[in-house]
Design an enzyme around this catalytic site. Structure first.
Site, PDB file in Angstrom:
ATOM      1  N   ASP A   1      20.614  12.520  27.348  1.00  0.00           N
ATOM      2  CA  ASP A   1      19.863  11.638  28.247  1.00  0.00           C
ATOM      3  C   ASP A   1      19.605  12.342  29.578  1.00  0.00           C
ATOM      4  OD1 ASP A   1      20.097   9.861  26.280  1.00  0.00           O
ATOM      5  OD2 ASP A   1      21.309   8.386  27.383  1.00  0.00           O
TER       6      ASP A   1
ATOM      7  N   GLU B   1      19.334  15.599  30.187  1.00  0.00           N
ATOM      8  CA  GLU B   1      18.255  16.590  30.096  1.00  0.00           C
ATOM      9  C   GLU B   1      16.902  15.889  30.082  1.00  0.00           C
ATOM     10  OE1 GLU B   1      19.687  20.241  27.392  1.00  0.00           O
ATOM     11  OE2 GLU B   1      20.310  18.290  26.649  1.00  0.00           O
TER      12      GLU B   1
ATOM     13  N   ASP C   1      16.194  12.998  31.438  1.00  0.00           N
ATOM     14  CA  ASP C   1      15.898  12.522  32.793  1.00  0.00           C
ATOM     15  C   ASP C   1      15.409  13.656  33.691  1.00  0.00           C
ATOM     16  OD1 ASP C   1      16.592  10.032  32.019  1.00  0.00           O
ATOM     17  OD2 ASP C   1      18.611  10.089  32.872  1.00  0.00           O
TER      18      ASP C   1
ATOM     19  N   SER D   1      -1.169 -19.243  15.709  1.00  0.00           N
ATOM     20  CA  SER D   1       0.258 -19.509  15.532  1.00  0.00           C
ATOM     21  C   SER D   1       0.470 -19.986  14.101  1.00  0.00           C
ATOM     22  CB  SER D   1       0.748 -20.511  16.555  1.00  0.00           C
ATOM     23  OG  SER D   1       0.078 -21.719  16.368  1.00  0.00           O
ATOM     24  N   LEU D   2       1.705 -20.293  13.796  1.00  0.00           N
ATOM     25  CA  LEU D   2       2.052 -20.615  12.411  1.00  0.00           C
ATOM     26  C   LEU D   2       2.474 -22.065  12.293  1.00  0.00           C
ATOM     27  CD1 LEU D   2       4.274 -17.510  11.643  1.00  0.00           C
ATOM     28  CD2 LEU D   2       1.937 -17.908  10.877  1.00  0.00           C
TER      29      LEU D   2
ATOM     30  N   GLU E   1      10.507 -12.295   6.999  1.00  0.00           N
ATOM     31  CA  GLU E   1      10.825 -11.553   8.227  1.00  0.00           C
ATOM     32  C   GLU E   1      11.529 -12.491   9.190  1.00  0.00           C
ATOM     33  OE1 GLU E   1       7.032 -10.581   9.819  1.00  0.00           O
ATOM     34  OE2 GLU E   1       6.485  -9.382   8.074  1.00  0.00           O
TER      35      GLU E   1
ATOM     36  N   LYS F   1      11.887 -14.403  12.669  1.00  0.00           N
ATOM     37  CA  LYS F   1      10.945 -14.875  13.678  1.00  0.00           C
ATOM     38  C   LYS F   1      11.596 -14.628  15.034  1.00  0.00           C
ATOM     39  CE  LYS F   1       7.998 -18.842  14.693  1.00  0.00           C
ATOM     40  NZ  LYS F   1       8.191 -18.902  16.140  1.00  0.00           N
TER      41      LYS F   1
ATOM     42  N   ASP G   1      12.103 -14.611  18.916  1.00  0.00           N
ATOM     43  CA  ASP G   1      11.747 -15.630  19.889  1.00  0.00           C
ATOM     44  C   ASP G   1      11.510 -15.006  21.261  1.00  0.00           C
ATOM     45  OD1 ASP G   1      11.243 -18.060  20.981  1.00  0.00           O
ATOM     46  OD2 ASP G   1      13.338 -18.694  21.087  1.00  0.00           O
TER      47      ASP G   1
ATOM     48  N   ARG H   1      -0.950 -13.410  24.558  1.00  0.00           N
ATOM     49  CA  ARG H   1      -1.605 -14.342  23.669  1.00  0.00           C
ATOM     50  C   ARG H   1      -2.580 -15.250  24.416  1.00  0.00           C
ATOM     51  NH1 ARG H   1      -0.697 -18.107  19.216  1.00  0.00           N
ATOM     52  NH2 ARG H   1      -1.101 -20.068  20.250  1.00  0.00           N
TER      53      ARG H   1
ATOM     54  N   GLU I   1       6.064  -8.997  19.223  1.00  0.00           N
ATOM     55  CA  GLU I   1       6.777  -9.875  20.135  1.00  0.00           C
ATOM     56  C   GLU I   1       7.476  -9.011  21.176  1.00  0.00           C
ATOM     57  OE1 GLU I   1       6.145 -12.896  19.115  1.00  0.00           O
ATOM     58  OE2 GLU I   1       7.619 -14.218  20.041  1.00  0.00           O
TER      59      GLU I   1
ATOM     60  N   TYR J   1       2.692  -7.378  12.583  1.00  0.00           N
ATOM     61  CA  TYR J   1       1.430  -7.539  11.872  1.00  0.00           C
ATOM     62  C   TYR J   1       0.415  -6.525  12.362  1.00  0.00           C
ATOM     63  CZ  TYR J   1      -1.985 -10.125   9.126  1.00  0.00           C
ATOM     64  OH  TYR J   1      -2.899 -10.482   8.183  1.00  0.00           O
TER      65      TYR J   1
ATOM     66  N   LYS K   1       5.354 -14.545   4.594  1.00  0.00           N
ATOM     67  CA  LYS K   1       3.949 -14.125   4.493  1.00  0.00           C
ATOM     68  C   LYS K   1       3.642 -13.673   3.081  1.00  0.00           C
ATOM     69  CE  LYS K   1       4.010 -12.333   9.186  1.00  0.00           C
ATOM     70  NZ  LYS K   1       4.325 -11.170  10.000  1.00  0.00           N
TER      71      LYS K   1
ATOM     72  N   LYS L   1      12.006 -22.855  10.693  1.00  0.00           N
ATOM     73  CA  LYS L   1      12.781 -22.837  11.934  1.00  0.00           C
ATOM     74  C   LYS L   1      14.249 -23.166  11.662  1.00  0.00           C
ATOM     75  CE  LYS L   1      10.626 -23.573  15.718  1.00  0.00           C
ATOM     76  NZ  LYS L   1      10.239 -22.786  16.891  1.00  0.00           N
TER      77      LYS L   1
ATOM     78  N   CYS M   1      30.624 -32.321  50.624  1.00  0.00           N
ATOM     79  CA  CYS M   1      31.007 -31.010  50.113  1.00  0.00           C
ATOM     80  C   CYS M   1      32.419 -31.062  49.529  1.00  0.00           C
ATOM     81  CB  CYS M   1      30.935 -29.974  51.230  1.00  0.00           C
ATOM     82  SG  CYS M   1      31.501 -28.352  50.701  1.00  0.00           S
TER      83      CYS M   1
ATOM     84  N   CYS N   1      34.644 -28.716  52.033  1.00  0.00           N
ATOM     85  CA  CYS N   1      34.867 -28.944  53.460  1.00  0.00           C
ATOM     86  C   CYS N   1      34.508 -30.376  53.869  1.00  0.00           C
ATOM     87  CB  CYS N   1      34.091 -27.932  54.291  1.00  0.00           C
ATOM     88  SG  CYS N   1      32.317 -28.208  54.244  1.00  0.00           S
TER      89      CYS N   1
ATOM     90  N   CYS O   1      25.332 -27.989  51.310  1.00  0.00           N
ATOM     91  CA  CYS O   1      26.323 -28.270  52.343  1.00  0.00           C
ATOM     92  C   CYS O   1      25.853 -27.544  53.587  1.00  0.00           C
ATOM     93  CB  CYS O   1      27.696 -27.749  51.921  1.00  0.00           C
ATOM     94  SG  CYS O   1      28.843 -27.677  53.308  1.00  0.00           S
TER      95      CYS O   1
ATOM     96  N   CYS P   1      32.403 -23.525  56.038  1.00  0.00           N
ATOM     97  CA  CYS P   1      32.738 -23.922  54.666  1.00  0.00           C
ATOM     98  C   CYS P   1      33.233 -22.695  53.887  1.00  0.00           C
ATOM     99  CB  CYS P   1      31.481 -24.526  54.030  1.00  0.00           C
ATOM    100  SG  CYS P   1      31.691 -25.027  52.328  1.00  0.00           S
TER     101      CYS P   1
HETATM  102  S1  IVH Z   1       3.095 -13.661  12.200  1.00  0.00           S
HETATM  103  C1  IVH Z   1      -1.212 -15.136  11.802  1.00  0.00           C
HETATM  104  N1  IVH Z   1       5.584 -12.782  12.251  1.00  0.00           N
HETATM  105  O1  IVH Z   1       5.751 -16.723  16.208  1.00  0.00           O
HETATM  106  C2  IVH Z   1       0.159 -14.561  11.859  1.00  0.00           C
HETATM  107  N2  IVH Z   1       4.851 -14.172  14.036  1.00  0.00           N
HETATM  108  O2  IVH Z   1       4.266 -19.419  15.550  1.00  0.00           O
HETATM  109  C3  IVH Z   1       0.731 -14.600  13.206  1.00  0.00           C
HETATM  110  N3  IVH Z   1       6.561 -14.538  15.787  1.00  0.00           N
HETATM  111  O3  IVH Z   1       2.677 -16.366  17.810  1.00  0.00           O
HETATM  112  C4  IVH Z   1       2.146 -14.498  13.404  1.00  0.00           C
HETATM  113  N4  IVH Z   1       8.140 -13.313  14.855  1.00  0.00           N
HETATM  114  O4  IVH Z   1       4.579 -14.899  18.606  1.00  0.00           O
HETATM  115  C5  IVH Z   1       4.644 -13.529  12.874  1.00  0.00           C
HETATM  116  N5  IVH Z   1       7.734 -11.894  12.168  1.00  0.00           N
HETATM  117  C6  IVH Z   1       6.794 -12.624  12.793  1.00  0.00           C
HETATM  118  C7  IVH Z   1       7.064 -13.269  14.029  1.00  0.00           C
HETATM  119  C8  IVH Z   1       6.052 -14.048  14.624  1.00  0.00           C
HETATM  120  C9  IVH Z   1       7.812 -14.080  15.893  1.00  0.00           C
HETATM  121  C10 IVH Z   1       5.904 -15.451  16.767  1.00  0.00           C
HETATM  122  C11 IVH Z   1       4.548 -15.006  17.204  1.00  0.00           C
HETATM  123  C12 IVH Z   1       3.605 -16.098  16.805  1.00  0.00           C
HETATM  124  C13 IVH Z   1       4.504 -17.260  16.572  1.00  0.00           C
HETATM  125  C14 IVH Z   1       3.946 -18.080  15.436  1.00  0.00           C
END
Ligand code: IVH
Length: 667
Positions: free
Chosen positions: A32, A34, A36, A81-82, A111, A113, A115, A134, A171, A224, A286, A310, A404, A407, A422, A428
């Protein structure tokens, strides 16, 4: 000159390769240190020869604070979104729907998900050209400068079959460890905490100063690919290739042929996710084949070829034993619930945050209640409900304390603020000790003394404020219980060393409300000597980048207090640094003496702050608005039209950055 360019290019290539070795192959071939050193050399050369700048240089990982508001960009492919599902039954419904519609064999890729906050990375000819949030799904913010600082986002892709235009969806996350550290710092600063790593990640991505972004250790996961000429028809295979190109693809991806295999994956990760360094809130399923994905198509909102499953947020039921009140160094009083210990997400929970008066009222809490605690991604678990059935013996209703706890001074609550304070800041004890604790922290004066020792010295009457540290005597310390000569000497040595701590950190150490590390740095550069800051008006303060009226008021109120003036003078007499470092001062000239200069637009050679510092360094005055008194405008790109018009009307000269630099470089 050409030789320099070759040298810069060579360093960049080597650093790209080392990044690849480190992040993709997990096989670094240099230390690390070297790394840097090479990076430092590159940065030095790039500073000296700005004409060879390259937005994809590995040095951008360090960040710059060139201030741009984000521009909006339309996504070539919208960011969807999904559909969410919450049970195995709903997952089975999805699986069977796909089976019926396709009426042929298919594979489901499972996969995690992640967060965090979603991002679209655009690579053209293998080079990262743009990163967009997004936003509303159609349009997002261009956060390229910030994303370039994220270490595992490759700036250049390498390998086979890379499409010439590629959009990578993924993400951006803040790992738990970095999140905890960030919140610890914010707590010490009494800045509002981030509720969870997701908010912290999206907040960080929207910061104006990419150096701060760089310091927060964000990470990316990609899930993706989009483009006209992707190498394979299989999502799974494309992701494997993406990993070879240098993108961070999760290892937890799995191909499933049957519903049972999908369930195995869900059950396995519902347990194992607790051991991951980042937050996940479910699993994404998927259809693997891209042509099958096209056949299935989209509803008005979601793809038909994917769903999210979820996880249940983890929740536990336990008893509320009592509520205690904590007083911070600025006097803010926060309620804490003391709970009967209970196991939640692998850790034992004993305390939970109760936030503020309104939160307590909303729950109608009584001591002895059975309460639900959740850890939905939050660092501090929170109480989300009360089990009223279990309330057979009614304890005292929990009401917000009026005075408080330390005090007994009646608390005050500022209008339109949820926080109680306070007001007895000088008398205090937790506030006094809290200020000393803040003063000695690593990012402030870096004095090696823990909270217990501070309490001991305070209780023994040896210190009443941080300035007293500088008059401590060896005999007094050595005579303390369990201390001895070594501890006494070590502490005094550490205090002595703190006298060399630079001015900007001393400013931070003072503990002025809302003046954290970054604000202190800005103030120090704008007012390179403490007396300038002491005399600064609210207006002069708000003229400084990112200093709003809330901070400005806090600073003027602090220095208006005679007690604080005495405190600063005692520190000054003790030998602390109250002037910007010598390097800056040594370069002081009077080339801009008597000139009032307005800075406008965005710059490419130095940041706005650096130009401000240069103006001060050469004896000029920086002003926020164009007027008759302005001598010239230092203008970058995209100078505001209003300013331009006003300048033309008043006949104020406009100078670009090159001309300005030449002017101050003149002998
Ligand atoms: S696929 C059309 N894969 O979850 C396909 N999304 O509710 C688009 N996310 O907006 C999403 N991990 O921000 C996909 N392995 C994953 C994910 C993922 C997290 C998030 C992503 C998306 C939201 C979908």
């Amino acid at each position: 000159m050409d030789q320099i360019r070759q040298q810069i290019e060579a360093l960049r290539q080597q650093l790209h390769t080392h990044n690849h070795n480190y992040y993709v192959l997990s096989q670094p071939v240099i230390s690390d240190r070297e790394f840097d050193q090479m990076m430092a050399e590159l940065i030095r050369l790039e500073r000296q020869y700005p004409e060879y700048a390259d937005p994809n240089s590995p040095s951008v990982r360090v960040g710059s604070d060139i201030n741009k508001s984000f521009t909006q960009v339309t996504h070539r492919y919208p960011m969807l979104s999904l559909q969410n599902t919450y049970s195995e039954g709903e997952v089975a419904d999805f699986f069977n729907r796909v089976k019926r519609s396709l009426n042929e064999d298919f594979v489901i890729v499972c996969e995690l998900k992640y967060d965090g906050t979603s991002i679209s990375l655009i690579y053209e000819e293998g080079r990262l050209s743009r990163a967009v949030t997004r936003g509303d799904g159609q349009k997002g913010d261009d956060v390229t400068a910030n994303v370039r600082t994220i270490r595992n986002v490759p700036l250049l892709l390498r390998g086979e079959q890379i499409p010439s235009y590629l959009e990578v969806r993924g993400e951006i996350l803040l790992p738990w460890s970095s999140f905890d550290e960030l919140n610890r710092e914010r707590a010490a600063q009494e800045e509002p905490l981030f509720a969870n790593p997701r908010n912290a990640a999206s907040g960080t991505l929207k910061l104006q100063d990419s150096r701060v972004v760089a310091s927060r250790r964000l990470e990316s996961f990609v899930y993706y690919l989009l483009g006209e000429s992707l190498p394979a028809d299989s999502h799974y295979e494309n992701m494997c290739l993406a990993r070879e190109w240098g993108l961070n693809v999760s290892a937890a991806m799995r191909r499933c042929n049957t519903l049972e295999e999908v369930f195995d994956y869900l059950r396995y990760w519902d347990r194992e996710r607790r051991n991951l360094p980042v937050t996940t809130d479910g699993v994404v399923l998927k259809v693997d084949s891209l042509s099958q994905q096209r056949n299935l198509g989209y509803t008005s909102k979601f793809p038909r070829w994917a769903i999210a499953f979820k996880f249940n947020p983890e929740r536990a039921l336990t008893r509320l034993d009592s509520v205690s009140w904590q007083v911070g160094r600025t006097g803010a009083v926060t309620p804490v619930a003391n709970l009967e210990p209970v196991l939640l997400s692998g850790t034992t929970v004993r305390r939970a945050s109760l936030y503020n008066e309104d939160a307590i009222e909303a729950l109608d809490l009584h001591v002895g209640d059975m309460v639900y605690v959740e850890k939905g991604g939050e660092i501090i678990p929170k109480i989300t409900g009360v089990d009223r059935e279990a309330r057979f013996l009614l304890g005292d209703k929990v009401t917000f304390t009026r005075s408080c706890p330390d005090c007994a001074t009646p608390l005050v609550r500022n209008e339109d603020e949820a926080v109680h304070y306070c007001p007895n800041s000088e008398g205090c004890p937790p506030q006094i000790k809290g200020r000393i604790e803040h003063f000695v922290t690593r990012k402030a004066m870096d004095i090696t003394i823990g909270p217990e020792s501070i309490t001991l010295l305070y209780d023994k009457g040896l210190i009443h404020d941080a300035a007293d540290l500088y008059t401590l005597r060896f005999e007094d310390l050595a005579a303390l219980e369990r201390w001895g000569e070594t501890s006494a000497r070590n502490l005094l040595e550490s205090i002595e060393q703190s006298k060399a701590v630079p001015y900007e950190r001393v400013l931070h150490a003072l503990g002025i409300r809302y003046v954290g590390e970054t604000v202190a740095r800005r103030l120090a550069h704008a007012f390179p000597q403490i007396d300038l800051l002491l005399e600064a008006s609210e207006e002069e303060l708000t003229a400084v980048e990112e200093i709003g009226s809330r901070i400005a008021q806090s600073v003027t109120a602090y220095f208006a207090n005679p007690g604080h003036q005495v405190f600063v003078n005692r520190l000054r007499n003790a030998g602390l640094q109250f002037t910007l470092n010598e390097e800056m001062l040594a370069g002081r000239t009077e080339k801009l003496k008597g000139l009032t200069i307005v800075i406008s637009g965005t710059f490419s050679l130095h940041s706005r702050d650096e130009y401000k510092a240069m103006i001060l360094q050469h004896g000029g005055k920086n002003s926020g608005s164009v007027s008759k008194k302005s001598d010239f405008i230092l203008a970058g790109e995209n100078m505001g039209p209003a300013k331009l018009e006003k300048a033309e009307k008043l006949g104020v000269k406009i100078m670009d950055e090159k001309a300005f630099l030449a002017m101050i470089a003149e002998e």
